[in-house]
Design a protein around this motif. Structure first.
Motif, PDB file in Angstrom:
ATOM      1  N   ASN A   1      10.600  -0.580  -3.536  1.00  0.00           N
ATOM      2  CA  ASN A   1       9.488  -0.578  -2.073  1.00  0.00           C
ATOM      3  C   ASN A   1       9.619  -1.997  -1.892  1.00  0.00           C
ATOM      4  OD1 ASN A   1       6.552   1.123  -1.213  1.00  0.00           O
ATOM      5  ND2 ASN A   1       7.483  -0.579  -0.233  1.00  0.00           N
ATOM      6  N   VAL A   2       9.612  -2.996  -3.072  1.00  0.00           N
ATOM      7  CA  VAL A   2       9.551  -4.507  -2.478  1.00  0.00           C
ATOM      8  C   VAL A   2      10.928  -4.734  -1.699  1.00  0.00           C
ATOM      9  CG1 VAL A   2       9.907  -6.793  -3.561  1.00  0.00           C
ATOM     10  CG2 VAL A   2       8.201  -5.122  -4.288  1.00  0.00           C
ATOM     11  N   LEU A   3      12.234  -4.114  -2.135  1.00  0.00           N
ATOM     12  CA  LEU A   3      13.256  -4.548  -1.538  1.00  0.00           C
ATOM     13  C   LEU A   3      13.278  -3.983  -0.116  1.00  0.00           C
ATOM     14  CD1 LEU A   3      16.036  -3.712  -4.289  1.00  0.00           C
ATOM     15  CD2 LEU A   3      15.513  -5.952  -3.332  1.00  0.00           C
ATOM     16  N   LEU A   4      12.474  -3.034   0.137  1.00  0.00           N
ATOM     17  CA  LEU A   4      12.459  -2.261   1.615  1.00  0.00           C
ATOM     18  C   LEU A   4      11.738  -3.217   2.380  1.00  0.00           C
ATOM     19  CD1 LEU A   4      11.199   1.273   0.900  1.00  0.00           C
ATOM     20  CD2 LEU A   4      13.054   0.593   2.485  1.00  0.00           C
ATOM     21  N   LEU A   5      11.003  -4.248   1.861  1.00  0.00           N
ATOM     22  CA  LEU A   5      10.513  -5.354   2.728  1.00  0.00           C
ATOM     23  C   LEU A   5      11.017  -6.492   3.228  1.00  0.00           C
ATOM     24  CD1 LEU A   5       6.820  -5.501   0.609  1.00  0.00           C
ATOM     25  CD2 LEU A   5       7.389  -4.357   2.836  1.00  0.00           C
ATOM     26  N   PHE A   6      12.215  -6.495   2.739  1.00  0.00           N
ATOM     27  CA  PHE A   6      13.274  -7.845   2.732  1.00  0.00           C
ATOM     28  C   PHE A   6      14.899  -6.864   3.390  1.00  0.00           C
ATOM     29  CE2 PHE A   6      10.221  -8.936  -0.283  1.00  0.00           C
ATOM     30  CZ  PHE A   6       9.654 -10.281   0.043  1.00  0.00           C
TER      31      PHE A   6
ATOM     32  N   VAL B   1       3.616   0.176   1.365  1.00  0.00           N
ATOM     33  CA  VAL B   1       3.818   0.232   0.140  1.00  0.00           C
ATOM     34  C   VAL B   1       3.554   1.383  -0.704  1.00  0.00           C
ATOM     35  CG1 VAL B   1       4.158  -2.340   0.048  1.00  0.00           C
ATOM     36  CG2 VAL B   1       1.873  -1.519  -0.506  1.00  0.00           C
ATOM     37  N   PRO B   2       3.988   2.470  -0.371  1.00  0.00           N
ATOM     38  CA  PRO B   2       3.528   3.563  -1.412  1.00  0.00           C
ATOM     39  C   PRO B   2       4.343   3.645  -2.675  1.00  0.00           C
ATOM     40  CG  PRO B   2       5.168   4.377   0.413  1.00  0.00           C
ATOM     41  CD  PRO B   2       4.945   2.771   0.747  1.00  0.00           C
ATOM     42  N   GLY B   3       5.403   2.995  -2.691  1.00  0.00           N
ATOM     43  CA  GLY B   3       6.137   2.842  -4.036  1.00  0.00           C
ATOM     44  C   GLY B   3       5.488   1.806  -4.846  1.00  0.00           C
ATOM     45  N   VAL B   4       4.690   0.879  -4.503  1.00  0.00           N
ATOM     46  CA  VAL B   4       3.888  -0.020  -5.207  1.00  0.00           C
ATOM     47  C   VAL B   4       2.826   0.569  -5.877  1.00  0.00           C
ATOM     48  CG1 VAL B   4       2.613  -2.217  -5.200  1.00  0.00           C
ATOM     49  CG2 VAL B   4       5.094  -1.987  -3.965  1.00  0.00           C
ATOM     50  N   TRP B   5       1.900   1.148  -4.927  1.00  0.00           N
ATOM     51  CA  TRP B   5       0.534   1.556  -5.524  1.00  0.00           C
ATOM     52  C   TRP B   5       0.829   2.990  -5.860  1.00  0.00           C
ATOM     53  CZ3 TRP B   5      -1.270   5.793  -2.664  1.00  0.00           C
ATOM     54  CH2 TRP B   5      -0.867   6.145  -1.623  1.00  0.00           C
ATOM     55  N   GLY B   6       1.421   3.838  -5.256  1.00  0.00           N
ATOM     56  CA  GLY B   6       1.390   5.365  -5.211  1.00  0.00           C
ATOM     57  C   GLY B   6       2.449   5.504  -6.275  1.00  0.00           C
ATOM     58  N   GLY B   7       3.708   5.314  -6.600  1.00  0.00           N
ATOM     59  CA  GLY B   7       4.821   5.299  -7.465  1.00  0.00           C
ATOM     60  C   GLY B   7       4.952   4.432  -8.709  1.00  0.00           C
TER      61      GLY B   7
ATOM     62  N   GLY C   1      -3.143  13.022 -13.906  1.00  0.00           N
ATOM     63  CA  GLY C   1      -3.496  13.627 -12.377  1.00  0.00           C
ATOM     64  C   GLY C   1      -3.541  12.785 -11.316  1.00  0.00           C
ATOM     65  N   LEU C   2      -4.038  11.495 -11.605  1.00  0.00           N
ATOM     66  CA  LEU C   2      -3.995  10.497 -10.553  1.00  0.00           C
ATOM     67  C   LEU C   2      -2.574  10.028 -10.282  1.00  0.00           C
ATOM     68  CD1 LEU C   2      -7.115   8.314 -11.686  1.00  0.00           C
ATOM     69  CD2 LEU C   2      -6.953   9.532  -9.770  1.00  0.00           C
ATOM     70  N   ALA C   3      -1.902   9.991 -11.411  1.00  0.00           N
ATOM     71  CA  ALA C   3      -0.303   9.521 -11.227  1.00  0.00           C
ATOM     72  C   ALA C   3       0.389  10.583 -10.465  1.00  0.00           C
ATOM     73  CB  ALA C   3       0.561   9.355 -12.626  1.00  0.00           C
ATOM     74  N   LEU C   4      -0.045  11.913 -10.416  1.00  0.00           N
ATOM     75  CA  LEU C   4       0.418  12.747  -9.621  1.00  0.00           C
ATOM     76  C   LEU C   4       0.136  12.665  -8.229  1.00  0.00           C
ATOM     77  CD1 LEU C   4       2.053  15.633  -9.650  1.00  0.00           C
ATOM     78  CD2 LEU C   4      -0.169  16.764 -10.230  1.00  0.00           C
ATOM     79  N   LEU C   5      -1.092  12.496  -8.169  1.00  0.00           N
ATOM     80  CA  LEU C   5      -1.437  12.215  -6.683  1.00  0.00           C
ATOM     81  C   LEU C   5      -0.764  10.923  -6.148  1.00  0.00           C
ATOM     82  CD1 LEU C   5      -5.473  12.812  -7.002  1.00  0.00           C
ATOM     83  CD2 LEU C   5      -3.729  14.308  -5.733  1.00  0.00           C
ATOM     84  N   GLY C   6      -0.601   9.838  -6.957  1.00  0.00           N
ATOM     85  CA  GLY C   6       0.018   8.801  -6.411  1.00  0.00           C
ATOM     86  C   GLY C   6       1.523   8.895  -5.995  1.00  0.00           C
ATOM     87  N   SER C   7       2.070   9.682  -6.990  1.00  0.00           N
ATOM     88  CA  SER C   7       3.654  10.074  -6.781  1.00  0.00           C
ATOM     89  C   SER C   7       3.835  10.897  -5.591  1.00  0.00           C
ATOM     90  CB  SER C   7       4.358  10.376  -8.099  1.00  0.00           C
ATOM     91  OG  SER C   7       3.641  11.658  -8.508  1.00  0.00           O
TER      92      SER C   7
ATOM     93  N   ILE D   1       5.352  11.749   0.065  1.00  0.00           N
ATOM     94  CA  ILE D   1       5.230  12.084   1.473  1.00  0.00           C
ATOM     95  C   ILE D   1       5.688  10.895   2.277  1.00  0.00           C
ATOM     96  CG2 ILE D   1       3.571  12.701   3.201  1.00  0.00           C
ATOM     97  CD1 ILE D   1       2.057  14.205   0.911  1.00  0.00           C
ATOM     98  N   LEU D   2       4.869   9.720   2.191  1.00  0.00           N
ATOM     99  CA  LEU D   2       5.116   8.509   2.979  1.00  0.00           C
ATOM    100  C   LEU D   2       6.685   8.304   3.083  1.00  0.00           C
ATOM    101  CD1 LEU D   2       2.074   6.390   1.986  1.00  0.00           C
ATOM    102  CD2 LEU D   2       2.381   7.636   4.013  1.00  0.00           C
ATOM    103  N   SER D   3       7.501   8.394   1.915  1.00  0.00           N
ATOM    104  CA  SER D   3       8.746   7.878   1.883  1.00  0.00           C
ATOM    105  C   SER D   3       9.682   8.932   2.701  1.00  0.00           C
ATOM    106  CB  SER D   3       9.391   7.910   0.424  1.00  0.00           C
ATOM    107  OG  SER D   3       8.664   6.835  -0.310  1.00  0.00           O
ATOM    108  N   GLY D   4       9.137  10.328   2.782  1.00  0.00           N
ATOM    109  CA  GLY D   4       9.848  11.211   3.560  1.00  0.00           C
ATOM    110  C   GLY D   4       9.790  11.059   5.125  1.00  0.00           C
TER     111      GLY D   4
END
Length: 204
Positions: A25-30, A50-56, A94-100, A105-108
């Motif tokens: 996700n960080v690389l997506l910003l650059f 940044v869904p890959g930072v906080w979610g995944g 369970g929280l990790a499941l929701l985050g991932s 979804i956002l990456s899609g």
């Protein structure tokens, strides 16, 4: 496989995936290794979220750290509050499941809509999402399948350079990572339930 051994495998795997998710996700910003587009705000919306930072990433790492700690602590000592720790691992998984899932979804959406870029629809180039907002019907039909039409990757966006391929690669990586994280988090939830009911079965 024993619950304890499964925990010691799932935890480090989730840690590795969480770190990779943050990096992608960080690389997506650059795009094209350039920071100026981030400074100017010309970054795809889903990448900026940044869904890959906080979610995944962070949420998964919190769960993974606790899961790994429980697995190794209880491997050395039978008095480690097994049921309490395994219940906590269920909650965090369970929280990790929701985050991932959020990351998936956002990456899609980011992959489907395509990148924010400078493109030339009229006489004046503009920053927008060309694969979503192009008014030319013939182009719009092709744009709907831009993922499969590599001739569009370098012919539509003027800046950032190679941003279409950049977004496709890293959003695809995030999609794969988040799917694996969802599977592993689900396995740990099941594993944690067995741990609460049966213990870690170490030495049995």
């Amino acid at each position: 496989m024993c619950v304890g051994k499964c925990t010691r495998i799932l935890g480090p795997c989730l840690i590795a995936l969480g770190v990779l998710s943050i990096a992608a996700n960080v690389l997506l910003l650059f795009p094209s290794w350039t920071w100026s587009y981030l400074k100017e705000g010309h970054i795809t919306k889903q990448a900026m979220q940044v869904p890959g930072v906080w979610g995944g990433g962070i949420i998964v790492l919190l769960a993974a750290t606790q899961i790994t700690a429980v697995g190794w602590r209880c491997n050395r000592s039978s008095d480690c509050g097994t049921c309490r720790n395994m219940f906590l691992s269920i909650v965090l998984s369970g929280l990790a499941l929701l985050g991932s899932t959020s990351c998936f979804i956002l990456s899609g959406v980011g992959l489907t809509n395509g990148p924010l870029c400078l493109y030339n629809q009229t006489e004046v180039p503009q920053w927008d999402y060309p694969f979503v907002n192009m008014e030319n019907q013939a182009f719009h039909t092709r744009a709907q399948n831009y993922l499969y039409d590599q001739s569009l990757w370098n012919s539509v966006c003027i800046e950032p350079r190679n941003v279409v391929a950049w977004n496709i690669y890293f959003f695809s990586i995030l999609l794969v990572i988040s799917v694996v994280e969802m599977v592993l988090a689900s396995l740990q939830i099941i594993n944690g339930i067995f741990g609460c009911l049966c213990g870690l079965c170490e030495g049995k």
